[in-house]
Design an enzyme around this catalytic site. Structure first.
Site, mmCIF file in Angstrom:
data_model
loop_
_atom_site.group_PDB
_atom_site.id
_atom_site.type_symbol
_atom_site.label_atom_id
_atom_site.label_comp_id
_atom_site.label_asym_id
_atom_site.label_seq_id
_atom_site.Cartn_x
_atom_site.Cartn_y
_atom_site.Cartn_z
ATOM 1 N N ASP A 57 4.238 21.400 26.298
ATOM 2 C CA ASP A 57 3.313 20.413 25.691
ATOM 3 C C ASP A 57 2.164 19.902 26.462
ATOM 4 O OD1 ASP A 57 2.371 18.073 24.397
ATOM 5 O OD2 ASP A 57 4.475 17.228 24.038
ATOM 6 N N VAL A 58 0.771 19.977 25.803
ATOM 7 C CA VAL A 58 -0.209 19.904 26.801
ATOM 8 C C VAL A 58 -0.532 18.075 27.251
ATOM 9 C CG1 VAL A 58 -1.571 21.798 25.612
ATOM 10 C CG2 VAL A 58 -1.909 19.491 24.724
ATOM 11 N N TYR A 147 -7.853 9.968 16.258
ATOM 12 C CA TYR A 147 -8.152 11.509 16.418
ATOM 13 C C TYR A 147 -9.599 11.648 16.408
ATOM 14 C CZ TYR A 147 -9.177 16.027 14.373
ATOM 15 O OH TYR A 147 -9.536 17.541 14.042
ATOM 16 N N LYS A 151 -11.832 13.167 19.622
ATOM 17 C CA LYS A 151 -12.731 14.415 19.305
ATOM 18 C C LYS A 151 -14.173 14.016 19.767
ATOM 19 C CE LYS A 151 -9.792 17.480 17.721
ATOM 20 N NZ LYS A 151 -9.608 18.625 18.443
#
Length: 239
Positions: A57-58, A147, A151
C-alpha cells in the site's frame, strides 16, 4: 527501444494507467519494478512482463520506501519513477472526515513525495520522475475535494522537484489525464448519477497516457522539466 538498459519503478501498476504504462515501457526495453496493493493482479502483470512485483500500500511510507530500496538492490539503479497509484471517494465537503483527507492525500500525493525523496537520494544523473495527476488540477466537479486537491499538489511537487533536482540531473514532470477508460471512471458515482456528463469523444484510453509518460521519461524530453502536460483529448479547451 528508448528504455533499453533502464529501470523504471511504477506505482498503481496492476491495472488501468499503471498497467498500460508498464506494458508500454516493457515494449521499449525497460526493466520494471511494479508496486500495487492488489497482490494477485500485480503478480500476474509482473509474470507477463518479467518484472519485479512489490505488493504493498503506497500510503504506508515505510513500506513504500522499502519497496523502492528492494528494487534498487535488485537492479542496482533506478532511472525513472512513475507515480500512478490513486483513489477517490465521493463526499460533500461538510461530510469529509480527517481520516478521509489523510488517506486520500497519503495515496494520491504523499506517496509521490516520499518516492521523490528516495529518488533524489539514490538516482543517477539523467533520472526522470513523472507524476500522474488529473485535469481536476484545473477544473473539478462536486464531491471530490481531497482528490482534486491532491492532484493539484502533484503539479506543484513537479515544479519544486524540477528546481531542486536540476543540480542532480533529475527531471520531474506531471501528466494530467482527462477522462480515461478505467475502472475509476466507470465506477464513478458522479458519472452513474448523471451529475457529470462526459462526451464519449472525450474519453481516452490508458495507452494514451502511457505514451505521454514514456515521452517525459525518455531522453527525448531531456529539456522538459517542471511541466504539467494535459492529455485530455481537448476536453479543457471547450468553453
Amino acid at each position: 527501444m528508448r528504455f533499453s538498459g533502464k529501470t523504471v519503478l511504477i506505482t498503481g501498476a496492476a491495472s488501468g494507467i499503471g498497467l498500460a504504462t508498464a506494458h508500454y515501457l516493457a515494449r521499449e526495453g525497460a526493466q520494471l519494478a511494479l508496486i500495487d496493493r492488489n497482490a494477485e493482479a500485480l503478480e500476474a502483470a509482473a509474470a507477463e512482463l518479467n518484472a519485479l512485483a512489490l505488493p504493498g500500500d503506497v500510503s504506508d511510507e515505510v513500506a513504500l520506501k522499502a519497496a523502492y530500496d528492494t528494487a534498487l538492490v535488485r537492479f542496482g539503479y533506478i532511472d525513472g519513477v512513475v507515480n500512478v497509484a490513486g483513489t477517490m471517494i465521493y463526499k460533500p465537503l461538510d461530510e469529509l472526515t480527517g481520516d478521509d483527507w489523510h488517506r486520500l492525500m497519503s495515496i494520491n500525493f504523499y506517496a509521490a513525495a516520499h518516492l521523490t525523496q528516495r529518488a533524489f537520494a539514490t538516482m543517477n544523473r539523467g533520472g526522470s520522475l513523472v507524476f500522474v495527476g488529473s485535469i481536476h488540477t484545473h477544473q473539478t466537479s462536486p464531491l471530490v475535494a481531497p482528490y482534486a486537491a491532491a492532484k493539484a499538489a502533484l503539479s506543484s511537487l513537479a515544479r519544486t522537484a524540477s528546481i531542486e533536482g536540476k543540480t542532480k540531473g533529475i527531471r520531474a514532470n506531471a501528466v494530467l489525464p482527462g477522462a480515461i477508460d478505467t475502472p475509476m471512471l466507470r465506477e464513478s458515482p458522479n458519472i452513474k448519477s448523471g451529475a457529470e456528463i462526459i462526451d464519449p469523444a472525450d474519453i481516452g484510453q490508458p495507452e494514451d497516457i502511457a505514451a505521454a509518460v514514456a515521452f517525459l521519461l525518455s531522453d527525448e524530453a531531456r529539456f522538459v522539466t517542471g511541466a504539467s502536460m494535459v492529455v485530455d483529448g481537448g476536453r479543457l479547451a471547450k468553453l
